[in-house]
Write a protein that holds these residues in place. Sequence first.
Motif, PDB file in Angstrom:
ATOM      1  N   THR A 152       0.856  -1.189   0.000  1.00 11.68           N
ATOM      2  CA  THR A 152       0.000   0.000   0.000  1.00 11.68           C
ATOM      3  C   THR A 152       0.887   1.231   0.000  1.00 11.68           C
ATOM      4  N   SER A 179       4.709   7.242   1.265  1.00  6.15           N
ATOM      5  CA  SER A 179       4.717   6.102   2.177  1.00  6.15           C
ATOM      6  C   SER A 179       4.339   4.871   1.370  1.00  6.15           C
ATOM      7  N   SER A 180       5.288   3.942   1.207  1.00 10.30           N
ATOM      8  CA  SER A 180       5.070   2.743   0.393  1.00 10.30           C
ATOM      9  C   SER A 180       5.528   1.542   1.202  1.00 10.30           C
ATOM     10  N   THR A 181       4.583   0.795   1.760  1.00 12.44           N
ATOM     11  CA  THR A 181       4.923  -0.202   2.770  1.00 12.44           C
ATOM     12  C   THR A 181       4.299  -1.564   2.486  1.00 12.44           C
ATOM     13  N   ASP A 215       2.110  -4.775   3.292  1.00 12.31           N
ATOM     14  CA  ASP A 215       0.880  -5.005   4.049  1.00 12.31           C
ATOM     15  C   ASP A 215       1.044  -6.102   5.090  1.00 12.31           C
ATOM     16  N   ASP A 216       1.895  -7.100   4.815  1.00 10.81           N
ATOM     17  CA  ASP A 216       2.050  -8.262   5.689  1.00 10.81           C
ATOM     18  C   ASP A 216       3.524  -8.609   5.843  1.00 10.81           C
ATOM     19  N   ASP A 217       3.811  -9.441   6.848  1.00  8.21           N
ATOM     20  CA  ASP A 217       5.160  -9.980   6.985  1.00  8.21           C
ATOM     21  C   ASP A 217       5.482 -10.866   5.792  1.00  8.21           C
ATOM     22  N   ALA A 257       5.747  -6.372   7.986  1.00  3.60           N
ATOM     23  CA  ALA A 257       4.631  -5.474   7.699  1.00  3.60           C
ATOM     24  C   ALA A 257       4.970  -4.053   8.145  1.00  3.60           C
ATOM     25  N   GLY A 258       4.641  -3.096   7.303  1.00  3.85           N
ATOM     26  CA  GLY A 258       4.898  -1.698   7.634  1.00  3.85           C
ATOM     27  C   GLY A 258       6.247  -1.178   7.181  1.00  3.85           C
ATOM     28  N   GLN A 259       7.136  -2.061   6.696  1.00  5.14           N
ATOM     29  CA  GLN A 259       8.426  -1.591   6.218  1.00  5.14           C
ATOM     30  C   GLN A 259       8.282  -0.879   4.870  1.00  5.14           C
ATOM     31  N   GLN A 260       9.027   0.231   4.744  1.00  4.71           N
ATOM     32  CA  GLN A 260       9.058   0.967   3.484  1.00  4.71           C
ATOM     33  C   GLN A 260       9.758   0.131   2.410  1.00  4.71           C
ATOM     34  N   LYS A 313      10.969   8.632   1.804  1.00  2.00           N
ATOM     35  CA  LYS A 313       9.699   9.210   2.237  1.00  2.00           C
ATOM     36  C   LYS A 313       9.568  10.661   1.777  1.00  2.00           C
TER      37      LYS A 313
END
Length: 860
Positions: A686, A712-714, A716-718, A727-730, A736
Motif C-alpha cells: 500500500t 509512504s510505500s509499505t 501489508d504483511d510480513d 509489515a509496515g516496512q518501506q 519518504k
Amino acid sequence: MRYGNQTKFTKIKKGLLVCASSLALVAGSSIASAQERQYSFDVEAQTLEAALMDVARQSGVQLMFEAGSSALLKVDSVRGRMGVEEALAHLLSGTNLSFTRKSGGVYVVSEGSGFQKVSYGSAGGYEAALAPSGQDESADRADAVEFETIVVTASRREQNLQDVPMAVSVVRPEEFTTKGLAKLDDVIAYIPGFTVNNVGQLNAGSINARGVSAGTGASTPVVGVYLDDVVMSENSPFASFYAVGNFFFDGLLGDVERVEFLKGPQGTLYGATSIGGAVRYITRKPSLEEYRGRASVDLSSTKNGGFNKTYSGRISAPIVEDRLGISVAGFYDDNNGYIDRVESGTGNLIHKDINGHDAYGFSGDLLFKISDQFDFRGRVLHQQSEWEGQVGVDLTTDRAPLYRPLTSSASFADSDLESTVFSGAFEYQFDGVSLISSSSYMKRDFLKEEDRTGLYGLTDSVAGYTSGTTTSVPSTVLVDVGKFSQEVRLASEGSENWEWFVGLYYTDETLEAETSIIGLGGPEPFNLFTNISAVKYEEYAAFGNLTYYITPYFDVTAGVRFAKNSIVLDAMGSGRFGGDDFVSETEDTVDTWMFSARYRPTESVSLYARAASGYRPATANVSVLGAPSFVRSDTLWSYEVGAKGNLADELISYDLAFWLLKWKDYQTTSLFGVTAAFINMDGGVTAKGVEGSFTIRPANGFSINPGFAYTSSTLDDDEPVTVFGLAGQQLPHVPKWTASVVTRYDFTLTSGLDAYIGGGLRYKGKVRTAFSDAGSFDLDNPSAGGHRGRLNFPTKAHIQIDLNAGIVKDNVALNVYVTNLLNDDSYSNILSNFTGSPNLNVKGFPVRPRTIGAVLSVDF
C-alpha cells in the motif's frame, strides 16, 4: 485547450487572451531583443488564434491576443526566416487587428483593451505547475506578465498541460544540459514523485515513481521509457537478470524537444512496464522550410576526478521545401570518473578514476509530407557506451569507507552497451478521423568481461588441482535483445461533446544470453559455469479511450486495454555450477482501466480525479529447486485527485496531487541456496502520498520553483520467506521525502547582451536498500539466521546545491555552473551481497563530487 467547441464558448467573452512562449528557448535568451532577431517560422494556414500560438512557440516571444469574434478568423501561412514583427504583420494583414510591443517585450494584438486570460503556464523549465490565470484589469498589465503554454502528448493527443487530468511534469533538456546536469538521473532529482535507484553504472539501475519500486534485484521495469511512440524498455525481466541490472535509455543529449514525466500507472495507453509511470522523450520534427541547428561543448572538472568533455550538435534542413525535411544529431561524452581502484586487503592504489565512461550517439530523422493529409516520418538512432562495470566504494558494516573515501577493490571489468532503433510512422487525416501507424525495431547488445578470481576462491579444489594453480577466473556475459513493435490507432478530431481513439498493438521481444566463467592456470581451462538461454516474449493488445464533455468546463474519460502476453524461456547449462537444461513458459491475459474527470470551477482553478490500473506481465522462471515455475503478473490500482491553479493575481502557480495505490502479487527476486529466481510476494503493498510543484514570481524576470513529494510505500504483511520483510516496512529505494527548488533571475547587461543567474537545491531522504535489517543478523556470520542475499544498510538523507549563470548575445550563449557545490559525500545507494560467511560485501555508490564547468552553445 479543448472544452467541446472551444470557439463557441469563448465568443460570449469580452476578450480572449492567448499567452504563449517557446518550448525551445535557448537558456537566457532575451525577450527585449526579440524584434531584432530572425527566426525560422513554419506557421500553417489556420485560425488566427492557432497561428499566433505557433508564432509564440517558434520565436519565444510572449503574446497577448484579444480575440473576441476574430478568434474565427482564418489567416494565410507564414514561412521563412524573418523577425517577429514581420511575421505578425503578415498574419494581421487584411484584418482590423494590429499589434503593439509593451515594455518587457510582450506583444499585444488587439482592437480594444479588455483581456481575459484562459491559458497560463510555468516558465520554470523543470516542472509543470500550470493553471489558467485570472482576469486582468487592463491591457497595460501585459507589461508584467510572463507566460508559457506547454503542449504535451501524455494522453496520446496534443493538449495544453493544464488540461491533462493527471500529474505530468515537463522539462526542456537545454534547461539542464547547459547547467552540467546532462544525465536523466540528474533531471529526475528535480521531478517530484520520481527517483532513480543508482547501481554505479552509466544509465543503469531502475526508475521509480510514486512508491512503485522495482525492488532489490533484477526485475521488469516499473517505469516505461519511450522515444515518441517507440518503447525503449524491455517487457521481460531477463535482460536485467542476465546483465545483472536494469538499463534505461537516456536521450537528453539527442535531438529532443521536451521530456514528459507521466505519474501513476499508464496501463491503458502504454501497456506493460508502465505500472508506476512513464518517461517520454518527444523529439523535434525535421524542418520543412529553413535550416536550423545547434552546437555546444561542455568542459568540466570533477573534484578527486579528471577532466570531462561533452560535445553535441544537431542540424535540420529541408530537402524539398514544404515536403521533405531531414534532421541529423550526434553527441560524444568523455567522462573520466572519480573512484580509484585499490588492492584488496592493503588499500594500495592500483589505478585512478576507474568509474569513467565513453559514450556517443547519433540519429537521423526524415519527415515526408506526402500530401496535405498524409505524412511519413522515419528515424534511425544509435547509442554506445563503454565503462568499467559496476564500481562501488568499499564500505564497512558501519557504512564508513573500508580503505579511503572514493576507493574500490573491485576487480577489473569492461562493459559495453549498444542500442540501435529503427522506426517509421504514417499519419493520414481523413474527414474528422486520423489514422496513425507506428512501427519500430530496437536492438540492444550488452557485453561484460570481468575477472572473478576473488569471488571463486575454491576453483582449485573444485577442479581437483593442487591448491594455488588457478591464476585467474575470467567471466563473460553477453546479452542480445531484439524488439519489434507495431501499433495502429484511429483518433477522432474531436467534436462539441466527444473525443475518442482506438488502437491495436503487437510486440515481439527476443533475448539471447550467454554467461561463462572459466578457471585458468591449471593443466587446462576448467568450466565453472556456462549458461546459454533464449527468451521470447509476445504481446497482443487492443485499447481505447473515450472522452465526453458534459459541459465546456466538465468532462469525463474512460479508457481500457486488453492484453494477452506469453513468454518462453529455454536454457542450457554446463560446468560445475551450470545447472540443468530446461524449458519454462507461461501466458496470461490482463485488462487495465482508467477513469478520470476534470472540472474548472473558475478560470484560475482546474480540478481532476483519476483512477487507473497497471501491470507487469507474468513471466517464466529459471529452474531452481524450491522456486516457482512461473511468476504471476503483478497488478496495481491507483487513485488520485489534484488541483492546478494560481493565486495572488498570478504571482503564485501551483500543481498539487494526492494519491493512493494498492499493489498485489509484487514481483521481485529471492535467493534459493546461492541462485536467484523470480517470485511473487505473498502479501501486497500500500502506498500513499502527496506532491506539489509551485512557481513564484516576486518580480519581473525572477522566478522561484519549489517542489516536494511525500511517499509512504509499505508492506501489508510480513514476508519472512520471500524477502525477509516485515509489515509496515518501506519499500527499498523509496525515500519518504524528496524536495527541490530552482531559482532564476534574467536581466539585461547592455543592449544586445543578456544574462541570468540561477541555482537549484535537491533533497533526497534516506532510503532502505533491502527489506532485511542488518541489525537483525550476526554480521560476522549472517548465515546463522538462515539469510542469503542483501541486507539493509540504509542511505542517509542528503542535499546537493547547484549554481549556474550565463550570458547571451544574439545566438551565442556561455553558461558556467557548479554542481554539488558543498561537495556532499553521501551515497545514493548501498548494496550488500551475502552468499555465506564470510562473504559479506558492502558497496556504496556516491553522489558525484563537486563539478565545475562551462557550456558554450551556438544556435543557427
